[in-house]
Structure formats: structure tokens, C-alpha cells
Scaffold this motif. Structure first.
Motif: not given
Ligand SMILES: [Zn+2]
Length: 105
Positions: A101-105, A94-97, A77-82
Motif C-alpha cells: 500500500q505504501a508503494r502504491a500510494s 484493504a486490498r494490499f498489505c 493483491e500485489r504480493c499475494r501474502n496474507p
């Protein structure tokens, strides 16, 4: 084993719906336990924490199901990559790669 296509939408839906049922049952049991303190001998704080986690999981899974419907499932949902299939197998909602996810948390 297929590469890059991921699990079929039907399989995905079934997996998510099974998890949704499981968490809903957990939540119902925890809610019942919370309404009867001492009935299970469990710590009320522990019950509250687990109920909150179950509620959050249900929200995440419902969001994942709407992404399946919208056709955006499996995309960060952040970088739009698969999101890699291996990650989705471990964490189907999972919503993020991993890097996001590491950056979000
Ligand atoms: Zn990302």
C-alpha cells in the motif's frame, strides 16, 4: 482469540455489508444535499468531495465482498501474502498489505 485464521467469512460479510449500508445511506443523504444547494448550509464542494469518497468506499467494499466470495479475501493483491488480521480489522476492505500500500500510494 484465534491466531492466523482471521474472522469467519460470515462475520466478515456482515461487517462489510453493514459498512456498505452505512456508506450507501451517506451517499443518498449527500446526493439529496447536493441536489438542494443551500438546503443544508453545507458547501457544495464539500458535499461533492464527500459523495465521491462514499462512492469510492462503496466500490472498495463491493470488491472486498467479491473477494470473500472468490476466497481470495485477506490476501494482498500485489504480493499475494496474507494481510495481517490487525490491518483487516482497521480496514476490512484493504486490498494490499502495508508495504505494498505504501508503494502504491
Ligand atoms: Zn503486499
Amino acid at each position: 482469540m484465534s491466531i492466523g485464521t482471521g474472522p469467519s467469512t460470515d462475520t466478515l460479510r456482515q461487517t462489510l455489508e453493514a459498512q456498505l449500508r452505512q456508506h450507501s445511506e451517506d451517499l443518498a443523504a449527500l446526493t439529496a444535499a447536493g441536489a438542494d444547494p443551500g438546503g443544508t448550509g453545507e458547501d457544495p464542494d464539500t458535499i461533492a468531495t464527500r459523495a465521491a469518497a462514499a462512492r469510492r468506499a462503496i466500490e472498495e467494499i463491493n470488491a472486498a465482498l467479491s473477494r470473500v466470495t472468490a476466497g481470495t479475501y485477506g490476501r494482498c493483491e500485489r504480493c499475494r501474502n496474507p494481510i495481517p488480521d490487525a490491518r483487516l480489522e482497521i480496514l476490512p476492505h484493504a486490498r494490499f498489505c502495508v508495504p505494498c500500500q505504501a508503494r502504491a500510494s
